[in-house]
Design a protein around this motif. Sequence first.
Motif, mmCIF file in Angstrom:
data_model
loop_
_atom_site.group_PDB
_atom_site.id
_atom_site.type_symbol
_atom_site.label_atom_id
_atom_site.label_comp_id
_atom_site.label_asym_id
_atom_site.label_seq_id
_atom_site.Cartn_x
_atom_site.Cartn_y
_atom_site.Cartn_z
ATOM 1 N N ALA A 86 92.241 79.712 10.520
ATOM 2 C CA ALA A 86 92.742 80.771 9.647
ATOM 3 C C ALA A 86 92.898 80.268 8.211
ATOM 4 C CB ALA A 86 94.069 81.302 10.174
ATOM 5 N N THR A 87 93.411 79.071 8.052
ATOM 6 C CA THR A 87 93.595 78.515 6.708
ATOM 7 C C THR A 87 92.251 78.253 6.046
ATOM 8 O OG1 THR A 87 95.702 77.544 7.349
ATOM 9 C CG2 THR A 87 94.641 76.642 5.383
ATOM 10 N N LEU A 88 91.308 77.693 6.800
ATOM 11 C CA LEU A 88 89.979 77.446 6.238
ATOM 12 C C LEU A 88 89.302 78.756 5.851
ATOM 13 C CD1 LEU A 88 87.919 75.181 5.602
ATOM 14 C CD2 LEU A 88 86.862 75.743 7.784
ATOM 15 N N ASP A 89 89.397 79.773 6.700
ATOM 16 C CA ASP A 89 88.806 81.086 6.384
ATOM 17 C C ASP A 89 89.404 81.654 5.102
ATOM 18 O OD1 ASP A 89 87.170 81.033 8.605
ATOM 19 O OD2 ASP A 89 88.459 82.346 9.811
ATOM 20 N N ARG A 90 90.723 81.562 4.963
ATOM 21 C CA ARG A 90 91.388 82.079 3.764
ATOM 22 C C ARG A 90 90.921 81.336 2.515
ATOM 23 N NH1 ARG A 90 97.213 80.542 2.622
ATOM 24 N NH2 ARG A 90 96.049 78.944 2.724
ATOM 25 N N LEU A 91 90.859 79.997 2.591
ATOM 26 C CA LEU A 91 90.409 79.209 1.440
ATOM 27 C C LEU A 91 88.961 79.521 1.083
ATOM 28 C CD1 LEU A 91 92.052 75.771 2.284
ATOM 29 C CD2 LEU A 91 92.656 77.307 0.403
ATOM 30 N N CYS A 92 88.103 79.639 2.094
ATOM 31 C CA CYS A 92 86.694 79.962 1.831
ATOM 32 C C CYS A 92 86.577 81.313 1.143
ATOM 33 C CB CYS A 92 85.900 79.940 3.132
ATOM 34 S SG CYS A 92 85.581 78.285 3.765
ATOM 35 N N GLY A 93 87.356 82.285 1.573
ATOM 36 C CA GLY A 93 87.315 83.606 0.952
ATOM 37 C C GLY A 93 87.893 83.620 -0.445
ATOM 38 N N ASP A 94 89.014 82.942 -0.629
ATOM 39 C CA ASP A 94 89.695 82.951 -1.937
ATOM 40 C C ASP A 94 88.958 82.145 -2.996
ATOM 41 O OD1 ASP A 94 91.660 84.501 -0.772
ATOM 42 O OD2 ASP A 94 93.173 82.904 -0.741
ATOM 43 N N TYR A 95 88.293 81.068 -2.595
ATOM 44 C CA TYR A 95 87.697 80.142 -3.563
ATOM 45 C C TYR A 95 86.185 80.007 -3.450
ATOM 46 C CZ TYR A 95 92.534 78.974 -4.384
ATOM 47 O OH TYR A 95 93.856 79.053 -4.677
ATOM 48 N N ASP A 96 85.539 80.911 -2.725
ATOM 49 C CA ASP A 96 84.087 80.904 -2.577
ATOM 50 C C ASP A 96 83.581 79.562 -2.054
ATOM 51 O OD1 ASP A 96 81.619 82.152 -2.616
ATOM 52 O OD2 ASP A 96 81.168 81.504 -4.652
ATOM 53 N N LEU A 97 84.243 79.050 -1.027
ATOM 54 C CA LEU A 97 83.843 77.793 -0.396
ATOM 55 C C LEU A 97 82.948 78.083 0.799
ATOM 56 C CD1 LEU A 97 87.328 76.023 -0.378
ATOM 57 C CD2 LEU A 97 85.488 75.742 -2.053
ATOM 58 N N VAL A 98 82.217 77.067 1.250
ATOM 59 C CA VAL A 98 81.346 77.172 2.411
ATOM 60 C C VAL A 98 81.835 76.179 3.464
ATOM 61 C CG1 VAL A 98 78.991 76.862 3.248
ATOM 62 C CG2 VAL A 98 79.382 77.811 0.966
ATOM 63 N N MET A 99 82.081 76.676 4.679
ATOM 64 C CA MET A 99 82.514 75.796 5.758
ATOM 65 C C MET A 99 81.410 74.787 6.076
ATOM 66 S SD MET A 99 83.782 76.551 9.670
ATOM 67 C CE MET A 99 82.401 77.613 9.968
ATOM 68 N N ARG A 100 81.774 73.520 6.173
ATOM 69 C CA ARG A 100 80.818 72.462 6.514
ATOM 70 C C ARG A 100 81.137 71.810 7.853
ATOM 71 N NH1 ARG A 100 76.711 73.922 3.589
ATOM 72 N NH2 ARG A 100 77.168 73.883 1.379
#
Length: 60
Positions: free
Chosen positions: A17-31
């Motif tokens: 959940a935290t990773l999903d939120r950060l990816c959405g808020d900061y345009d990050l890509v899960m690696r």
Amino acid sequence: MATVITVQADSREECAATLDRLCGDYDLVMRLPPMRSPGTDRWIARATAAPGLVVEGRVD
């Protein structure tokens, strides 16, 4: 190498959940999807800046 953001949490759900939120808020890509961190009994996941995103004056 691109900047790597790491999330650590006590549960897989919290980590995801935290990773999903950060990816959405900061345009990050899960690696690295949430996985058990060896020896710590915690969950870890990683993300990086999306390709083409300007980070500190440079393009990744």
